[in-house]
Write an enzyme that holds these catalytic residues in place. Structure first.
Site, short mmCIF file in Angstrom:
data_model
loop_
_atom_site.label_atom_id
_atom_site.label_comp_id
_atom_site.label_asym_id
_atom_site.label_seq_id
_atom_site.Cartn_x
_atom_site.Cartn_y
_atom_site.Cartn_z
N GLY A 145 11.57 -2.74 5.01
CA GLY A 145 10.69 -4.24 5.18
C GLY A 145 10.40 -4.14 4.04
N HIS A 146 9.89 -3.31 3.03
CA HIS A 146 8.91 -4.32 1.69
C HIS A 146 10.04 -4.33 0.86
CE1 HIS A 146 5.73 -1.17 3.50
NE2 HIS A 146 5.50 -2.09 3.29
N ASN A 194 3.88 3.67 1.10
CA ASN A 194 4.71 4.31 2.22
C ASN A 194 6.25 3.09 2.57
OD1 ASN A 194 5.69 6.27 3.75
ND2 ASN A 194 3.77 5.31 5.83
N LEU A 253 9.90 -2.94 11.66
CA LEU A 253 9.40 -1.80 10.74
C LEU A 253 7.72 -2.18 10.30
CD1 LEU A 253 12.53 -1.63 8.56
CD2 LEU A 253 12.39 -0.42 10.61
N SER A 254 7.84 -0.87 10.47
CA SER A 254 5.86 -0.26 9.76
C SER A 254 5.97 0.74 9.62
CB SER A 254 5.38 -1.22 10.83
OG SER A 254 3.64 -0.60 10.95
N MET A 286 0.79 -1.03 0.26
CA MET A 286 0.60 0.19 0.13
C MET A 286 1.01 0.80 0.44
SD MET A 286 -4.01 -1.11 2.20
CE MET A 286 -3.05 -0.89 3.88
N HIS A 292 9.40 1.07 3.42
CA HIS A 292 10.24 1.27 4.36
C HIS A 292 11.37 0.07 3.60
CE1 HIS A 292 7.68 -1.83 6.96
NE2 HIS A 292 7.15 -0.78 6.31
N LYS A 296 5.64 -10.09 9.24
CA LYS A 296 5.34 -8.86 10.21
C LYS A 296 3.81 -9.38 10.33
CE LYS A 296 4.81 -5.26 12.52
NZ LYS A 296 4.11 -4.34 11.80
O1 PAF Z 1 0.08 -5.83 3.62
C1 PAF Z 1 0.05 -4.70 3.02
O2 PAF Z 1 0.76 -4.07 2.88
C2 PAF Z 1 -1.91 -4.80 3.00
O3 PAF Z 1 -2.53 -5.67 3.22
C3 PAF Z 1 -1.85 -5.37 1.31
C4 PAF Z 1 -1.54 -7.10 1.02
C5 PAF Z 1 -1.10 -4.50 0.26
C6 PAF Z 1 -3.25 -5.58 0.22
O4 PAF Z 1 -4.03 -4.33 -0.11
#
Ligand code: PAF
Length: 275
Positions: free
Chosen positions: A32-33, A28, A181-182, A26, A30, A146
């Site tokens: 972790g992504h 934003n 991280l979040s 979604m 960090h 996470k």
């Molecule tokens: O974990 C997330 O960022 C959301 O729940 C996801 C998996 C992208 C679905 O909108």
């Protein structure tokens, strides 16, 4: 990195890309992504990320409108991580008409833990992820541990609906003091940020106690809830569960995970540790 805002465009890119690993987000973003993006790239010809803030998974008291939208900064990070394609649809593409068909995950899996405190959340997550998988048609999809319950719900959805994609879990990335991280960490004040790793320390304490033979889960959970409350937290749950379905453990050798959610000030943090 190419940015796609239509289904035709991302499908065309996907067809030309060979083995594709997909990381839905979604935004934003960090570290972790970004770690997930790098992991995705290890076994694929191309990584496709998506950024879509999904209205369906927000409850009426959760502020969908205030969710941080940071597309320019996110694109820089994705580019640096070697992501080939970003699917960044707007709402009118994902929901051109009211979404009246939904994925309904098993009640036993969504009435507990996060599902108890966020009714409708996993239905919204499963619905959008099925739609994203149908659009992107990747070979693998990477999802972070996470959000452990989300990972379980989506893994079960993929298996039960025989979707042609393999779900790969990614390890939680932590700050040096242990805080997972979040995107929500950005809401913490300086004092709250200093306090926040206590949640991880409580989980570590339970994990270590269970590993060394203490199987009085209720006592461990209650002690941790009390310790957090004494420091001003408002815990929703701390629970030792079976990894497979997040139900209470039954057999001695069930692989376990301890999960927690607690509010610190106005910010609700979640975390977990496999035992
Ligand atoms: O974990 C997330 O960022 C959301 O729940 C996801 C998996 C992208 C679905 O909108």
């Amino acid at each position: 990195m190419q940015i796609h805002t239509s289904i035709e465009s991302i499908r065309k890119a996907r067809r030309q890309a060979g083995k594709v690993a997909f990381v839905p987000t979604m935004g934003n973003l960090h570290e972790g992504h970004i770690t997930l993006m790098r992991q995705a790239g290890e076994n694929a010809d191309a990584v496709i990320a998506s950024i879509f803030v999904n209205r369906l998974q927000f409850g009426p008291s959760e502020d969908f409108n205030k969710y941080p939208r940071t597309l320019a900064a996110d694109c820089e990070k994705l580019e640096a991580a070697g992501v080939a394609h970003l699917f960044a649809p707007d709402e009118s593409l994902m929901y051109p008409e009211p979404q009246t068909y939904h994925v309904e995950p098993a009640p036993a899996q969504i009435s507990i833990l996060e599902g108890e405190f966020r009714p409708g959340h996993f239905r919204g997550v499963a619905t959008v992820v099925l739609k994203l998988l149908n659009i992107v048609q990747p070979d693998t999809a990477l999802l972070g541990k996470k959000d452990y319950q989300q990972l379980m719900v989506l893994t079960n959805m993929v298996r039960q609906l025989a979707l042609p994609v393999e779900v790969l879990p990614g390890e939680t990335v932590r700050a040096p003091d242990g805080l997972a991280l979040s995107s929500r960490n950005g809401y913490l004040s300086e004092a709250e940020r200093a306090e926040a790793p206590r949640l991880y320390r409580q989980l570590t304490h339970i994990r270590d106690a269970v590993r060394t033979g203490d199987h009085d889960f209720l006592k461990l959970e209650t002690e941790a809830m009390t310790a957090l409350t004494e420091e001003g937290w408002m815990p929703d749950y701390i629970a030792v569960r079976r990894r497979a379905d997040l139900q209470p453990p039954v057999h001695e050798d069930d692989p376990l995970v301890v999960l927690a959610a607690a509010k610190l000030g106005r910010t609700r943090l979640i975390d977990n540790l496999e035992i």
